[in-house]
Design a protein around this motif. Structure first.
Motif, PDB file in Angstrom:
ATOM      1  N   ASP A   5      -7.735  11.527 -12.949  1.00 45.30           N
ATOM      2  CA  ASP A   5      -7.726  10.897 -11.745  1.00 45.30           C
ATOM      3  C   ASP A   5      -6.964   9.750 -11.491  1.00 45.30           C
ATOM      4  OD1 ASP A   5      -8.862   9.109  -9.619  1.00 45.30           O
ATOM      5  OD2 ASP A   5     -10.782   9.996  -9.837  1.00 45.30           O
ATOM      6  N   VAL A   6      -5.805  10.008 -10.672  1.00 42.89           N
ATOM      7  CA  VAL A   6      -4.931   8.875 -10.544  1.00 42.89           C
ATOM      8  C   VAL A   6      -5.295   7.326 -10.366  1.00 42.89           C
ATOM      9  CG1 VAL A   6      -4.239   9.374  -8.280  1.00 42.89           C
ATOM     10  CG2 VAL A   6      -2.569   8.404 -10.050  1.00 42.89           C
ATOM     11  N   ILE A   7      -6.353   7.354  -9.282  1.00 44.92           N
ATOM     12  CA  ILE A   7      -6.764   6.298  -8.814  1.00 44.92           C
ATOM     13  C   ILE A   7      -7.694   5.565  -9.920  1.00 44.92           C
ATOM     14  CG2 ILE A   7      -8.496   5.113  -7.053  1.00 44.92           C
ATOM     15  CD1 ILE A   7      -7.508   7.483  -5.185  1.00 44.92           C
ATOM     16  N   ILE A   8      -8.337   6.155 -10.372  1.00 43.92           N
ATOM     17  CA  ILE A   8      -9.296   5.583 -11.648  1.00 43.92           C
ATOM     18  C   ILE A   8      -8.502   5.184 -12.831  1.00 43.92           C
ATOM     19  CG2 ILE A   8     -11.262   5.766 -13.150  1.00 43.92           C
ATOM     20  CD1 ILE A   8     -12.036   5.718 -10.065  1.00 43.92           C
ATOM     21  N   ALA A   9      -7.365   5.969 -12.990  1.00 41.22           N
ATOM     22  CA  ALA A   9      -6.413   5.682 -14.182  1.00 41.22           C
ATOM     23  C   ALA A   9      -5.799   4.531 -13.946  1.00 41.22           C
ATOM     24  CB  ALA A   9      -5.429   6.692 -14.391  1.00 41.22           C
ATOM     25  N   GLY A  10      -5.413   4.145 -12.487  1.00 41.08           N
ATOM     26  CA  GLY A  10      -4.573   2.957 -12.259  1.00 41.08           C
ATOM     27  C   GLY A  10      -5.566   1.753 -12.320  1.00 41.08           C
ATOM     28  N   ALA A  57       8.216  -1.563  -0.407  1.00 39.16           N
ATOM     29  CA  ALA A  57       6.833  -1.049   0.181  1.00 39.16           C
ATOM     30  C   ALA A  57       5.921  -2.534   0.538  1.00 39.16           C
ATOM     31  CB  ALA A  57       6.103  -0.466  -1.033  1.00 39.16           C
ATOM     32  N   GLU A  58       6.357  -3.353   0.067  1.00 35.21           N
ATOM     33  CA  GLU A  58       5.604  -4.710   0.157  1.00 35.21           C
ATOM     34  C   GLU A  58       5.745  -5.179   1.593  1.00 35.21           C
ATOM     35  OE1 GLU A  58       3.212  -6.334  -1.385  1.00 35.21           O
ATOM     36  OE2 GLU A  58       3.479  -5.385  -3.186  1.00 35.21           O
ATOM     37  N   TYR A  59       6.810  -4.684   2.442  1.00 34.01           N
ATOM     38  CA  TYR A  59       6.853  -5.134   3.776  1.00 34.01           C
ATOM     39  C   TYR A  59       7.261  -3.953   4.699  1.00 34.01           C
ATOM     40  CZ  TYR A  59       7.264  -9.730   1.600  1.00 34.01           C
ATOM     41  OH  TYR A  59       6.760 -10.808   1.019  1.00 34.01           O
ATOM     42  N   ALA A  60       6.926  -2.729   4.425  1.00 32.49           N
ATOM     43  CA  ALA A  60       7.066  -1.570   4.862  1.00 32.49           C
ATOM     44  C   ALA A  60       5.925  -0.948   5.663  1.00 32.49           C
ATOM     45  CB  ALA A  60       7.760  -0.609   3.989  1.00 32.49           C
ATOM     46  N   PRO A  61       5.871  -1.221   7.085  1.00 29.94           N
ATOM     47  CA  PRO A  61       4.569  -0.634   7.849  1.00 29.94           C
ATOM     48  C   PRO A  61       4.488   0.818   7.999  1.00 29.94           C
ATOM     49  CG  PRO A  61       6.444  -1.463   9.510  1.00 29.94           C
ATOM     50  CD  PRO A  61       6.746  -1.700   7.979  1.00 29.94           C
ATOM     51  N   GLU A  62       5.488   1.296   7.298  1.00 26.66           N
ATOM     52  CA  GLU A  62       5.520   2.782   7.665  1.00 26.66           C
ATOM     53  C   GLU A  62       4.399   3.526   6.285  1.00 26.66           C
ATOM     54  OE1 GLU A  62       9.469   2.512   5.693  1.00 26.66           O
ATOM     55  OE2 GLU A  62       8.090   1.399   7.100  1.00 26.66           O
ATOM     56  N   TYR A  63       4.280   2.731   5.432  1.00 27.11           N
ATOM     57  CA  TYR A  63       3.357   2.699   4.289  1.00 27.11           C
ATOM     58  C   TYR A  63       2.176   2.142   3.940  1.00 27.11           C
ATOM     59  CZ  TYR A  63       7.440   5.467   2.552  1.00 27.11           C
ATOM     60  OH  TYR A  63       8.483   6.550   2.585  1.00 27.11           O
ATOM     61  N   LYS A  64       1.039   2.649   3.456  1.00 26.20           N
ATOM     62  CA  LYS A  64       0.069   1.764   3.053  1.00 26.20           C
ATOM     63  C   LYS A  64      -0.051   2.041   1.597  1.00 26.20           C
ATOM     64  CE  LYS A  64      -2.365   0.111   6.638  1.00 26.20           C
ATOM     65  NZ  LYS A  64      -2.681  -1.305   6.937  1.00 26.20           N
ATOM     66  N   GLN A  65       0.195   0.559   0.890  1.00 22.84           N
ATOM     67  CA  GLN A  65      -0.169   0.737  -0.722  1.00 22.84           C
ATOM     68  C   GLN A  65      -1.583   1.015  -1.056  1.00 22.84           C
ATOM     69  OE1 GLN A  65       2.506  -2.131  -2.365  1.00 22.84           O
ATOM     70  NE2 GLN A  65       2.938  -2.710  -0.369  1.00 22.84           N
ATOM     71  N   ILE A  66      -1.855   1.795  -2.332  1.00 18.59           N
ATOM     72  CA  ILE A  66      -3.280   1.937  -2.459  1.00 18.59           C
ATOM     73  C   ILE A  66      -3.469   1.052  -3.719  1.00 18.59           C
ATOM     74  CG2 ILE A  66      -4.978   3.742  -3.113  1.00 18.59           C
ATOM     75  CD1 ILE A  66      -3.627   4.125  -0.399  1.00 18.59           C
ATOM     76  N   ILE A  67      -4.457   0.276  -3.476  1.00 15.26           N
ATOM     77  CA  ILE A  67      -4.996  -0.759  -4.593  1.00 15.26           C
ATOM     78  C   ILE A  67      -6.526  -0.458  -4.970  1.00 15.26           C
ATOM     79  CG2 ILE A  67      -5.473  -3.078  -5.233  1.00 15.26           C
ATOM     80  CD1 ILE A  67      -2.478  -2.319  -4.363  1.00 15.26           C
ATOM     81  N   PRO A  68      -6.745   0.180  -6.225  1.00 15.63           N
ATOM     82  CA  PRO A  68      -8.181  -0.101  -6.501  1.00 15.63           C
ATOM     83  C   PRO A  68      -8.639  -1.503  -6.567  1.00 15.63           C
ATOM     84  CG  PRO A  68      -6.883   1.227  -7.940  1.00 15.63           C
ATOM     85  CD  PRO A  68      -6.225   0.830  -7.079  1.00 15.63           C
ATOM     86  N   GLY A 111      -5.002  -3.758  -8.821  1.00 23.14           N
ATOM     87  CA  GLY A 111      -3.434  -3.729  -8.566  1.00 23.14           C
ATOM     88  C   GLY A 111      -2.948  -2.541  -8.300  1.00 23.14           C
ATOM     89  N   HIS A 112      -1.592  -2.453  -8.044  1.00 26.61           N
ATOM     90  CA  HIS A 112      -0.835  -1.081  -7.806  1.00 26.61           C
ATOM     91  C   HIS A 112      -0.893  -0.037  -9.004  1.00 26.61           C
ATOM     92  CE1 HIS A 112       1.030  -4.383  -5.513  1.00 26.61           C
ATOM     93  NE2 HIS A 112       1.187  -3.493  -4.629  1.00 26.61           N
ATOM     94  N   ILE A 113      -0.936   0.975  -8.441  1.00 27.54           N
ATOM     95  CA  ILE A 113      -0.962   2.342  -9.218  1.00 27.54           C
ATOM     96  C   ILE A 113       0.482   2.658  -9.430  1.00 27.54           C
ATOM     97  CG2 ILE A 113      -1.787   4.870  -9.309  1.00 27.54           C
ATOM     98  CD1 ILE A 113      -3.908   4.007  -7.493  1.00 27.54           C
ATOM     99  N   ASN A 114       0.575   2.948 -10.599  1.00 27.05           N
ATOM    100  CA  ASN A 114       2.258   3.415 -11.078  1.00 27.05           C
ATOM    101  C   ASN A 114       2.374   4.839 -11.279  1.00 27.05           C
ATOM    102  OD1 ASN A 114       2.173   0.153 -12.591  1.00 27.05           O
ATOM    103  ND2 ASN A 114       3.075   0.626 -10.856  1.00 27.05           N
ATOM    104  N   PRO A 115       3.561   5.425 -11.394  1.00 28.58           N
ATOM    105  CA  PRO A 115       3.754   6.915 -11.662  1.00 28.58           C
ATOM    106  C   PRO A 115       2.932   7.268 -13.173  1.00 28.58           C
ATOM    107  CG  PRO A 115       5.489   5.923 -10.719  1.00 28.58           C
ATOM    108  CD  PRO A 115       4.797   4.804 -11.114  1.00 28.58           C
ATOM    109  N   GLN A 116       3.025   6.361 -13.819  1.00 29.83           N
ATOM    110  CA  GLN A 116       2.570   7.012 -15.238  1.00 29.83           C
ATOM    111  C   GLN A 116       1.148   7.347 -15.423  1.00 29.83           C
ATOM    112  OE1 GLN A 116       3.805   3.707 -14.790  1.00 29.83           O
ATOM    113  NE2 GLN A 116       2.395   2.364 -15.948  1.00 29.83           N
TER     114      GLN A 116
END
Length: 193
Positions: A101-106, A45-56, A90-95
């Motif tokens: 709220d997955v974003i706030i939890a991350g 993902a760090e170099y994949a333009p087809e995705y945007k990683q979500i960072i709170p 930082g990054h949000i992980n599957p846990q």
């Protein structure tokens, strides 16, 4: 292999403008993230333009000013070593997926790991950083959350960063040494401060 939250870029592009700090349609953008995210191997993902990683991206504010960190060489993201930051996150992980709220939890996990913060109130996302000026930013978007906190905060990951409270004038004086997201957030602080 670490998996991180990402959203297909094509689903976000219609909501993201050419602005580096977006304040329009924040609820719609967050809704797209919540409904369409998936978890991708971080190395890819760090170099994949087809995705945007979500960072709170939490900006910690107190009566003393802003919590300013400096990234050291042991931090994961080599492209940001030696730079100052007014945001933590930082990054949000599957846990985090199992929580309300997955974003706030991350964000809660990252703040607990980085500065020992476990209890804070979230007022809402003040803006979205969509920076194309720096290579690292092309693969991420930042959700800016200003948090009013007490001053009893310290960096726990001392091998990765330093941290201290700084006045607005001190932050201004270090502006040229800040990473691009912090520069964007700082320039737009009238929208969240």
């Amino acid at each position: 292999m670490e998996k991180v939250m990402a959203v297909p870029t094509e689903l976000l592009e219609i909501h993201l403008t050419d602005k580096s700090f977006i304040t329009e349609n924040i609820p719609s953008i967050i809704d797209v993230i919540r409904k369409n995210h998936l978890y991708v191997d971080r190395d890819y993902a760090e170099y994949a333009p087809e995705y945007k990683q979500i960072i709170p991206y939490a900006v910690l504010i107190s009566k003393s000013g802003y919590f300013l960190t400096k990234r050291l060489k042991k931090q994961t993201e080599k492209r940001l070593h030696g730079m100052y930051s007014i945001g933590l996150g930082g990054h949000i992980n599957p846990q985090e997926e199992l929580l309300d709220d997955v974003i706030i939890a991350g964000m809660r996990r990252e703040l607990a790991e980085e500065v020992g913060m476990h209890d804070f109130q979230v007022q809402g996302c003040a803006g979205i950083i969509n920076d194309h000026a720096a290579d690292v930013s092309n693969y991420h978007i930042g959700l800016v959350y200003p948090l009013m906190v007490d001053e009893n905060i310290r960096v726990l990951e001392t091998s990765k960063m330093t941290g201290e409270w700084a006045s607005a004038q001190e932050v201004d004086s270090l502006f040229d040494e800040m990473e691009s997201w912090s520069k964007i957030a700082w320039k737009n602080r009238n929208r969240w401060d």
